[in-house]
Structures are given as structure tokens and as C-alpha cells.
Design a protein around this motif. Structure first.
Motif, mmCIF file in Angstrom:
data_model
loop_
_atom_site.group_PDB
_atom_site.id
_atom_site.type_symbol
_atom_site.label_atom_id
_atom_site.label_comp_id
_atom_site.label_asym_id
_atom_site.label_seq_id
_atom_site.Cartn_x
_atom_site.Cartn_y
_atom_site.Cartn_z
ATOM 1 N N TRP A 100 39.984 41.871 72.008
ATOM 2 C CA TRP A 100 40.860 42.597 71.081
ATOM 3 C C TRP A 100 40.483 44.074 71.046
ATOM 4 O O TRP A 100 39.305 44.426 71.126
ATOM 5 N N ASP A 101 41.483 44.923 70.897
ATOM 6 C CA ASP A 101 41.239 46.378 70.966
ATOM 7 C C ASP A 101 40.232 46.845 69.924
ATOM 8 O O ASP A 101 39.500 47.809 70.158
ATOM 9 N N THR A 105 37.164 49.425 70.577
ATOM 10 C CA THR A 105 37.057 50.630 69.756
ATOM 11 C C THR A 105 35.685 50.712 69.096
ATOM 12 O O THR A 105 35.063 51.782 69.032
ATOM 13 N N THR A 116 38.991 52.546 75.960
ATOM 14 C CA THR A 116 39.063 51.099 76.086
ATOM 15 C C THR A 116 40.516 50.663 76.196
ATOM 16 O O THR A 116 41.448 51.471 76.062
ATOM 17 N N CYS A 117 40.714 49.367 76.433
ATOM 18 C CA CYS A 117 42.051 48.786 76.488
ATOM 19 C C CYS A 117 41.981 47.427 75.808
ATOM 20 O O CYS A 117 40.988 47.108 75.161
ATOM 21 N N GLY A 118 43.004 46.620 75.966
ATOM 22 C CA GLY A 118 42.965 45.273 75.410
ATOM 23 C C GLY A 118 44.167 44.951 74.556
ATOM 24 O O GLY A 118 44.918 45.849 74.161
ATOM 25 N N ARG A 120 46.355 44.011 71.241
ATOM 26 C CA ARG A 120 46.268 44.616 69.905
ATOM 27 C C ARG A 120 46.912 43.700 68.875
ATOM 28 O O ARG A 120 48.001 43.174 69.078
ATOM 29 N N LYS A 141 44.925 44.865 82.929
ATOM 30 C CA LYS A 141 43.558 45.394 82.964
ATOM 31 C C LYS A 141 43.337 46.188 84.251
ATOM 32 O O LYS A 141 42.804 47.299 84.231
#
Length: 219
Positions: A100-101, A105, A116-118, A120, A141
Motif C-alpha cells: 500500500w502506498d 510513503t 515510491t509507488c503502489g 492506494r 510496477k
């Protein structure tokens, strides 16, 4: 001067177990999370299905609660030292993850990863709704890493990736150096090197040798 980027997975790489399993202690749904993540690992659930199922457990919780709980997230040793090594050698450290973002973070703030990514989680009136606001899978990704490399102005051969599982395989196929860290057989088969260790700094000799093959950028 930027020589390249290093992409780090979170779950199973920076964490001995998944961040979702840790956060289950906050959400009170450890058994459900274990089953969902086992399904994803076995390939019986897609990342989209897994995210939707996990998101339900977040209903009524807040980002503040999640950030506080993440302070106790179990992590491998050597993360801060490895990030510092990357920056000292003009490599941008980036999180490329399906966690999860909020997890990414948190780790960016804590260890100074660049971004970062992911997936949300949806937030309504300051609380998680139990729905997914933005999905993210293993192909996204890889695409995230490609977009970061493009933004940084570096070739993908000037990028490395460190990961442990199924979601890392597409990314491993695009970068110049792919390190399977405490990884599954699938990830090891796709990687250019394998490391088993409780300390992330164990990847540094491989990164150093790879970096020696990358020409210095012209002034």
C-alpha cells in the motif's frame, strides 16, 4: 550527476514478512490477510483481487493510525546504510512495490528513498472507506520504474532492482542488474544474482561490481 537508479521492493525484501501481515495487527484480520497473500503468491489471486479483498479490512481506520502502527514494522538490517551507499555513488534509491502506498510513503520519510509507488486506499472524510482508489500490479510496477528512469535521463541498463517474489519478475527483465534477495525460486530464476541475508548491505558488493561496468556520464 546521476549514474542510475536502484529499485527496492518492500514486502519480503525490506521486510522479513509482508507489511500487510504486520498491519493486520492493527486491523485485526491476520488470518484473512494470510490467506489473501498466500493466494497471490500461488497465483490464484491477481494483485487486483488481492488489493480489493485487503482493502475491506481498512474501513473506518485512518492514515494517522496506520503511520503510527508502521513505526513497529519489522525490517531487515542495513536499509539506511544501503540507501546512503546509493546516494554516495550517484544512484537514486527508489521504492518499487505493490505494498500500500502509505507503507512506501512511511519508508521514504524514514529512510530517504526518493519516491515510491503502489496501490492506494480510498479515503473519505479522513477515514479509509474499505475500497481501492488506485490499483497497481506487477506490470505497473515495471512501468513505474521505466518512467522514473526516463525522468532521470538514465538508460534501464543503468538501473538495478532488488526484490524477492512474483511481482519483481517483470522489472527484473528490464534492468541492467537484478538481485533476488531472500527470494522465491521464481524470482531467483529471473535475477542476475541471488543473495540470502538478514542485512541489505549484503547486496552492495554486487551493486558495486555492476556499477563499475556503467560508464561515467559526460559532463
Amino acid at each position: 550527476m546521476i549514474r542510475g537508479a536502484v529499485f527496492f521492493d518492500i514486502d519480503g525484501t525490506l521486510t522479513p514478512t509482508s507489511s500487510g501481515q504486520h498491519l493486520a495487527g492493527l486491523l485485526g484480520n491476520a488470518k484473512e490477510i494470510e490467506q489473501i497473500q498466500a493466494g497471490y503468491g500461488a497465483g490464484t489471486l491477481s494483485s487486483y483481487d488481492a488489493a480489493m479483498l485487503e482493502a475491506r479490512g481498512w474501513a473506518k481506520r485512518t492514515p494517522t493510525e496506520a503511520h503510527a502502527f508502521l513505526e513497529s514494522l519489522p525490517l531487515v538490517d542495513g536499509i539506511a546504510e544501503t540507501v546512503l551507499w546509493c546516494r554516495t555513488h550517484s544512484l537514486v534509491p527508489v521504492l518499487a512495490t505493490l505494498a500500500w502506498d502509505i507503507v512506501g510513503t512511511h519508508l521514504c520519510s524514514r529512510f530517504h528513498f526518493d519516491r515510491t509507488c503502489g496501490p492506494r486506499l480510498e479515503i473519505i472524510d479522513g477515514r479509509y472507506s474499505g475500497e481501492v482508489a488506485q490499483q497497481f500490479d506487477e506490470q505497473a510496477k515495471r512501468d513505474f520504474a521505466i518512467s522514473v528512469a526516463t525522468e532521470l535521463g538514465v538508460d534501464l541498463r543503468q538501473c538495478a532492482a532488488i526484490g524477492d517474489g512474483r511481482s519483481d519478475v517483470p522489472l527484473f527483465g528490464t534492468v541492467g542488474c537484478a538481485i533476488a534477495f531472500n527470494a522465491t525460486p521464481e524470482a531467483r530464476a529471473a535475477a542476475s544474482a541471488t543473495v540470502n541475508s538478514a542485512d541489505l548491505q549484503s547486496v552492495l558488493p554486487i551493486l558495486s561490481a555492476w556499477l563499475d561496468t556503467i560508464p561515467m556520464p559526460a559532463n
